[in-house]
Design an enzyme around this catalytic site. Structure first.
Site, PDB file in Angstrom:
ATOM      1  N   ASP A 172       5.809   0.952   3.550  1.00  0.00           N
ATOM      2  CA  ASP A 172       4.464   0.363   3.512  1.00  0.00           C
ATOM      3  C   ASP A 172       3.954   0.488   2.081  1.00  0.00           C
ATOM      4  OD1 ASP A 172       1.913  -0.595   4.507  1.00  0.00           O
ATOM      5  OD2 ASP A 172       1.183   1.445   4.284  1.00  0.00           O
ATOM      6  N   SER A 173       2.864  -0.206   1.818  1.00  0.00           N
ATOM      7  CA  SER A 173       2.232  -0.101   0.502  1.00  0.00           C
ATOM      8  C   SER A 173       1.652   1.300   0.279  1.00  0.00           C
ATOM      9  CB  SER A 173       1.127  -1.141   0.387  1.00  0.00           C
ATOM     10  OG  SER A 173       0.207  -0.988   1.455  1.00  0.00           O
ATOM     11  N   CYS A 177       4.185  -2.718   6.617  1.00  0.00           N
ATOM     12  CA  CYS A 177       3.029  -3.329   5.961  1.00  0.00           C
ATOM     13  C   CYS A 177       2.919  -4.811   6.355  1.00  0.00           C
ATOM     14  CB  CYS A 177       3.257  -3.209   4.447  1.00  0.00           C
ATOM     15  SG  CYS A 177       1.987  -3.936   3.437  1.00  0.00           S
ATOM     16  N   GLU A 226      -9.601   4.829   4.850  1.00  0.00           N
ATOM     17  CA  GLU A 226      -9.047   5.873   3.980  1.00  0.00           C
ATOM     18  C   GLU A 226     -10.106   6.915   3.641  1.00  0.00           C
ATOM     19  OE1 GLU A 226      -6.439   4.592   0.888  1.00  0.00           O
ATOM     20  OE2 GLU A 226      -5.142   3.622   2.359  1.00  0.00           O
ATOM     21  N   CYS A 256      -3.404  -5.669   9.942  1.00  0.00           N
ATOM     22  CA  CYS A 256      -3.276  -4.807   8.764  1.00  0.00           C
ATOM     23  C   CYS A 256      -3.058  -3.389   9.282  1.00  0.00           C
ATOM     24  CB  CYS A 256      -4.551  -4.901   7.927  1.00  0.00           C
ATOM     25  SG  CYS A 256      -4.644  -3.673   6.608  1.00  0.00           S
ATOM     26  N   HIS A 284      -4.094  -0.539   8.649  1.00  0.00           N
ATOM     27  CA  HIS A 284      -5.221   0.380   8.841  1.00  0.00           C
ATOM     28  C   HIS A 284      -6.110   0.022  10.033  1.00  0.00           C
ATOM     29  CE1 HIS A 284      -3.979   1.246   4.788  1.00  0.00           C
ATOM     30  NE2 HIS A 284      -4.906   2.177   4.619  1.00  0.00           N
TER      31      HIS A 284
HETATM   32  N1  DGL Z   1      -0.542  -1.996   4.294  1.00  0.00           N
HETATM   33  C1  DGL Z   1      -1.367  -3.159   3.988  1.00  0.00           C
HETATM   34  C2  DGL Z   1      -1.226  -4.192   5.104  1.00  0.00           C
HETATM   35  O1  DGL Z   1      -0.884  -3.882   6.218  1.00  0.00           O
HETATM   36  C3  DGL Z   1      -2.824  -2.762   3.792  1.00  0.00           C
HETATM   37  C4  DGL Z   1      -3.109  -2.018   2.509  1.00  0.00           C
HETATM   38  C5  DGL Z   1      -2.787  -2.834   1.265  1.00  0.00           C
HETATM   39  O2  DGL Z   1      -3.524  -3.780   0.928  1.00  0.00           O
HETATM   40  O3  DGL Z   1      -1.764  -2.546   0.662  1.00  0.00           O
HETATM   41  O4  DGL Z   1      -1.441  -5.355   4.870  1.00  0.00           O
END
Ligand code: DGL
Length: 285
Positions: free
Chosen positions: A11-12, A74, A153, A185, A187
Site C-alpha cells: 500500500d502507499s 491500495c 490518520e 480507499c 482508510h
Molecule cells: N491507500 C490509498 C488508497 O487506497 C489512500 C492513501 C493515499 O492517497 O495514498 O487509495
C-alpha cells in the site's frame, strides 16, 4: 512456487492494514509480507506514471522476499498500476478495485451506486468501467473524498468535524438515490460507522478490503498456492519511513499489540538511482 511461501501485500502507507486485517481473518495460515510506502504517501494525488514506478519498485522488493502471490491493498495503485504489473509478473497479483466493484454490482437493486475514493482513483474512471462491464445499466455517482485520509490518520473517527466532512462529501450522493456505496480507499472502512449514520440503513456500504480477501483466497486455491500448514505465521511489516509512527497507527487499525517494532533495516532498490530506506517491523502472529 511453494504453497508455504509468503504472500506480499503493499500500500502507499498505513491504510493497507485494513486489507491485512481481512486477509488475516480469511487466510489465517498465510504469512504476510507487507510493504507500506510511508515515505512517499499519499499516492492519491499522484500521476499514473509515478504510481506505476513506485509500485514496480515495491513489487520487485516483494519478489526478492520470494512471495508466491501479491495483493495491491491500495485502491489508487490498484486503479493505476495493476494492469501494467499483471503483464510483467509470473506470480498472481490482484487489486482491491475489481472485487469491490463486483460486490457493489451484486448488492444494488436500484442500479444506482456511489463510489468514494481518492482523486486519482476517481479520475482513473476504473470503478465506473468495472461496474459498467458487470451491468451497463448501472448509474455510477463518484466523489473524491481526500480529507477522509488525514482525518482517519489523526484518529478523528467519531468526531464532529469528521461528521461535518462526511455530510459535505456525501449529501449530494445520497440525494441521487444510490443504494450502495463503495468505500474505495483503504482508510474509508475505518469510517464505516460514521458514514453509515449519515447514509442510513437503505444504503449498503461495500468494503473492497473484505471482498478482496475473499477473492484472493480463490486465487490461491485455483493456483494450488493455499498454505496447507496449520500454524501461527510470523508476519513481516516493512515501511519506507517512520516505523514507530507506522507501528502505533497500524495497531490502532489492526488491534493493540498486534505489531511490535523489533528491528529496522535499510533496503536499496536495484536498478534505481534513488535509495529507498526500508525499515523492517517484524511481528509474531
Ligand atoms: N491507500 C490509498 C488508497 O487506497 C489512500 C492513501 C493515499 O492517497 O495514498 O487509495
Amino acid at each position: 512456487m511453494s504453497s508455504s511461501a509468503p504472500i506480499g501485500v503493499f500500500d502507499s502507507g498505513i491504510g493497507g492494514t485494513t486489507v491485512v486485517k481481512e486477509l488475516m481473518a480469511s487466510l489465517p495460515n498465510e504469512k504476510i509480507i507487507y510493504f507500506g510506502d510511508t515515505a512517499r504517501v499519499p499516492y492519491g494525488n499522484k500521476s499514473a506514471g509515478t504510481v506505476i514506478m513506485y509500485s514496480r519498485q515495491i513489487v520487485r522488493f516483494l519478489l526478492e522476499k520470494k512471495v508466491k502471490a501479491i495483493v495491491i491493498a491500495c485502491n489508487t495503485a490498484s486503479a493505476l498500476a495493476l494492469d501494467a504489473l499483471k503483464s510483467e509478473l509470473e506470480v498472481p497479483i490482484i487489486g482491491v478495485v475489481k472485487p469491490g466493484a463486483k460486490a457493489a454490482a451484486e448488492v444494488t437493486k436500484s442500479n444506482k451506486i456511489g463510489v468514494i475514493a481518492t482523486r486519482a482513483t476517481i479520475n482513473s474512471g476504473i470503478y465506473k468501467e468495472f461496474l459498467h462491464k458487470t451491468n451497463p445499466d448501472i448509474q455510477v455517482f463518484e466523489k473524491a473524498c481526500p480529507l477522509f485520509v488525514p482525518l482517519v490518520e489523526e484518529g478523528w473517527i467519531s468526531d464532529d468535524i469528521t461528521r461535518q466532512v462526511i455530510h459535505r462529501y456525501l449529501d449530494d450522493l445520497i440525494e441521487q438515490g444510490i443504494d450502495a456505496l463503495v468505500l474505495g480507499c483503504t482508510h474509508y472502512p475505518l469510517l464505516t460507522d460514521e458514514i453509515g449514520k449519515v447514509t442510513g440503513e437503505k444504503i449498503k456500504l461495500v468494503n473492497p478490503a473484505y471482498e478482496c480477501a475473499r477473492e484472493f483466497r480463490y486465487v490461491l486455491e485455483e493456483n494450488d498456492l493455499l498454505c496447507q500448514e496449520k500454524h501461527i505465521p510470523e508476519h513481516e511489516f516493512y515501511v519506507s519511513d517512520g516505523p514507530k509512527a507506522f507501528a502505533e497507527l497500524a495497531n490502532s487499525f489492526l488491534g493493540e499489540g498486534i505489531i511490535k517494532r523489533e528491528n529496522v533495516k535499510v533496503h536499496n532498490f536495484e536498478n534505481d538511482d534513488s535509495i529507498l530506506r526500508t525499515y523492517e517491523i517484524k511481528r509474531r502472529g
